[in-house]
Design an enzyme around this catalytic site. Structure first.
Site, PDB file in Angstrom:
ATOM      1  CB  CYS A   1      53.299   2.101  -6.151  1.00  0.00           C
ATOM      2  SG  CYS A   1      52.656   3.656  -6.117  1.00  0.00           S
TER       3      CYS A   1
ATOM      4  CG  HIS B   1      50.312   7.016  -5.577  1.00  0.00           C
ATOM      5  ND1 HIS B   1      49.846   5.911  -6.194  1.00  0.00           N
ATOM      6  CD2 HIS B   1      49.194   8.069  -7.462  1.00  0.00           C
ATOM      7  CE1 HIS B   1      48.361   5.699  -7.659  1.00  0.00           C
ATOM      8  NE2 HIS B   1      48.378   7.086  -7.573  1.00  0.00           N
TER       9      HIS B   1
ATOM     10  CD  GLU C   1      51.805   3.257  -2.154  1.00  0.00           C
ATOM     11  OE1 GLU C   1      51.251   2.990  -2.344  1.00  0.00           O
ATOM     12  OE2 GLU C   1      51.991   4.252  -2.993  1.00  0.00           O
TER      13      GLU C   1
ATOM     14  CB  CYS D   1      48.188   1.309  -7.387  1.00  0.00           C
ATOM     15  SG  CYS D   1      49.534   2.842  -7.972  1.00  0.00           S
TER      16      CYS D   1
END
Length: 143
Positions: free
Chosen positions: A86, A53, A55, A83
């Site tokens: 993260c 992801h 992040e 999410c």
């Protein structure tokens, strides 16, 4: 002086980079002392890695840049709410501030009843319309 809107525009550029690569268009940057020290976008398709992801990529890059695992005195700007995975990483990194473009009511950490590090300031709704629309358009084009 730099504003949250200014830096969110930089994160949005990363989301557009993700879109250009046919990735879910989420982008983020990490700022320290008004300087961008990390920038990334989703790379889950390119790396065939569900943990890639935006992040997660930016946290790794910023920690490398700073030479340590903690991101105190740093701000993460992300186009869509992190999410749970993260959010956990941001908590462990002890980031000082997280600025979110648009909420993710289904998969974001906030509706899951989670919070970040107790000292982390959270701001939501910065460039919310743009950040939300790029993701909606992406998934509409996939259906």
């Amino acid at each position: 002086m730099f504003t949250d809107e200014y830096f969110m525009k930089m994160a949005f550029q990363e989301a557009q980079n993700a879109l250009d690569r046919d990735e879910v268009p989420i982008g983020c940057i990490i700022v320290s002392n008004d300087r961008i020290i990390a920038r990334s976008h989703n790379l889950t398709e390119a790396l065939n890695d569900v943990t890639a992801h935006a992040e997660m990529q930016a946290i790794t890059s910023a920690a490398s840049f700073l030479g340590g695992k903690y991101l105190q005195n740093c701000t993460l700007y992300v186009t869509i709410e992190p999410c749970v995975m993260c959010a956990g990483a941001l908590t462990w990194a002890q980031i000082s501030k997280v600025v979110i473009g648009a909420r993710d009511e289904r998969r974001g950490y906030i509706n899951k009843g989670l919070s970040l590090h107790p000292k982390t300031e959270v701001v939501t709704g910065v460039l919310e319309q743009e950040c939300s629309q790029i993701v909606k358009d992406f998934f509409k084009s996939k259906r």
